[in-house]
Enzyme design. Structure first.
Site, short mmCIF file in Angstrom:
data_model
loop_
_atom_site.label_atom_id
_atom_site.label_comp_id
_atom_site.label_asym_id
_atom_site.label_seq_id
_atom_site.Cartn_x
_atom_site.Cartn_y
_atom_site.Cartn_z
CB CYS A 231 31.82 16.95 -23.33
SG CYS A 231 32.84 16.37 -24.86
CB ALA A 232 31.60 21.28 -19.11
N GLY A 235 27.27 21.08 -16.19
CA GLY A 235 28.28 21.00 -15.32
C GLY A 235 28.29 20.05 -14.19
N GLY A 236 27.53 19.02 -14.22
CA GLY A 236 27.29 18.12 -13.03
C GLY A 236 28.43 17.53 -12.52
CE LYS A 237 29.57 12.36 -15.97
NZ LYS A 237 28.43 13.02 -16.37
CG ASP A 255 29.19 21.84 -23.77
OD1 ASP A 255 29.25 20.76 -23.45
OD2 ASP A 255 28.44 22.11 -25.01
CG ASP A 300 30.25 13.16 -19.48
OD1 ASP A 300 30.10 11.92 -19.72
OD2 ASP A 300 29.24 13.92 -18.69
CB CYS A 353 25.38 8.18 -19.68
SG CYS A 353 24.70 9.37 -20.94
#
Length: 403
Positions: A231-232, A235-237, A255, A300, A353
């Site tokens: 679940c990119a 793309g932070g992670k 995604d 994520d 989150c």
């Protein structure tokens, strides 16, 4: 503080769009800040922070002002008058601002501050849910989630060390400090626009909350691995994973939204991350092709976002109970299906989150009890509450697939 007419009118226009036209606060503010090229940093800061403040405390201010949604322009001015009065700001003699009963406003504020749903400005159903799932911790947690979030940077170790990044930012008059326990993080000592810096343009850092920075590390990747970020998004992670893998191996960033993956491509170019392959999920076939082939899988998962209310205060008003019911089913389906990509001996991280156990550890427990999870074991998990960490609320669980 002297109020300037054009700035306050911008605030009122922004509130109208957010409250009455279902606009997203971040997008609305972004648009407002481009409204007048003559505005300086203080002007833009006033507009952004005032809009976010009134959005955050909407229920409390509306109760004090005795107005109800949908808000007329007159009612929006009354909300603004409450905001200004509670901050000790003298209101100008403008026709839009009616007589303001300062003592009554302050008295009403003191009275409502004894009732949590008004004090923390949250819907009844959300207050009840938080208390049910977090118990006594809910008081402190919702209070922490109503505070302004600090600006945290993650050093891009493909290009620079954290220590050298700090020096480079000092050269551009941006002061930062280290955060104990977060090896890639720098926290701004004063809010500034970091996106205009040369350091940002060169890809030396990303803006990423400290809690979020823990997720990629939790996956325990190594250079040369095949990693799937399921679940990119933008793309932070994914970018953090690329740095941890030193650009070696393969990261398949997946995604369902192609536009988010386009943004990831742009960010990856700036960051110098070359081992990322974006793939749009168009059908279940895209997942089946990778069954049993990944050393590491990151899920994520989409969630309520309650852990990041500090930076998305309008989510309190957009979130509905039925959405939570639907998202929990989506989370379980994703965990059940995407876990099949992990090869024997490989590992998976399920992260959200959110601060709600029903979206977090309860989902992991349910997965492990089903057929799809019978070959997995829980290695460890981490629950991050905002009032304890000072950063976003997060959850992450590391699962290992048995050989």
């Amino acid at each position: 503080m002297r109020l300037h007419r054009n700035l306050v009118f911008a605030v009122i226009d922004g509130l109208h769009e957010i409250f009455n036209e279902a606009g997203y606060a971040d997008k609305v503010v972004q648009k407002l800040l481009k409204r007048d090229k003559r505005w300086g940093s203080r002007d833009r800061s006033f507009v952004a922070e005032t809009v976010y403040d009134i959005v955050r405390w909407k229920r409390l201010y509306a109760e004090i002002a005795e107005v109800k949604e949908p808000f007329s322009r007159e009612n929006l001015w009354r909300l603004f008058a409450v905001w200004a009065t509670l901050r000790g700001i003298s209101l100008p003699d403008w026709k839009q601002i009616g007589p303001t009963p300062t003592r009554r406003i302050k008295g009403k504020f003191d009275e409502l501050s004894k009732i949590r749903k008004y004090k923390e400005s949250i819907p009844d159903w959300l207050d009840e849910l938080g208390a049910k799932e977090l118990g006594k911790a809910w008081d402190n947690e919702i209070n922490a989630l109503n505070r302004k979030a600090p600006v945290i940077l993650r050093a891009n170790t493909l290009k620079i060390s954290r220590d050298k990044l700090r020096g480079a930012l000092e050269d551009e008059n941006i002061d930062t400090e280290f955060i104990k326990g977060y090896p890639y993080a720098l926290q701004l000592t004063e809010r500034k626009n970091v996106f205009t810096t040369e350091a940002f343009k060169k890809g030396l850092f990303e803006v990423q909350d400290a809690s979020s920075q823990l997720v990629a590390d939790f996956l325990n990747v190594e250079p040369g691995y095949r990693v799937v970020d399921t679940c990119a998004g933008a793309g932070g992670k994914t970018l953090h994973l690329a740095a941890l893998m030193q650009n070696k191996g393969q990261i398949i960033a997946m995604d369902i939204y192609g536009n988010k993956l386009k943004e990831l491509k742009r960010r990856a170019r700036r960051a110098g991350a070359h081992n990322i392959e974006p793939r749009v999920i168009e059908s279940t076939k895209d997942i089946k092709k990778l069954h049993g082939k990944a050393d590491r899988v990151l899920i994520d998962a989409p969630c309520s976002g309650l852990g990041v209310l500090r930076r998305n205060p309008d989510a309190k008003w957009k979130l509905q109970p039925e959405f939570l019911d639907n998202i929990k089913q989506t989370q379980f389906n994703i965990l059940e299906n995407y876990s099949k990509m992990v090869k024997p001996g490989g590992k998976l991280v399920y992260a959200t989150c959110s601060i709600l156990p029903s979206e977090n550890q309860d989902q992991v427990t349910a997965f492990l009890s089903k057929e799809a999870g019978k070959d997995f074991k829980l290695v460890k998990d981490k629950k991050i509450l905002s009032h304890q960490s000072g950063f976003d609320g997060f959850y992450m669980a590391l699962l290992e697939k048995k050989i």
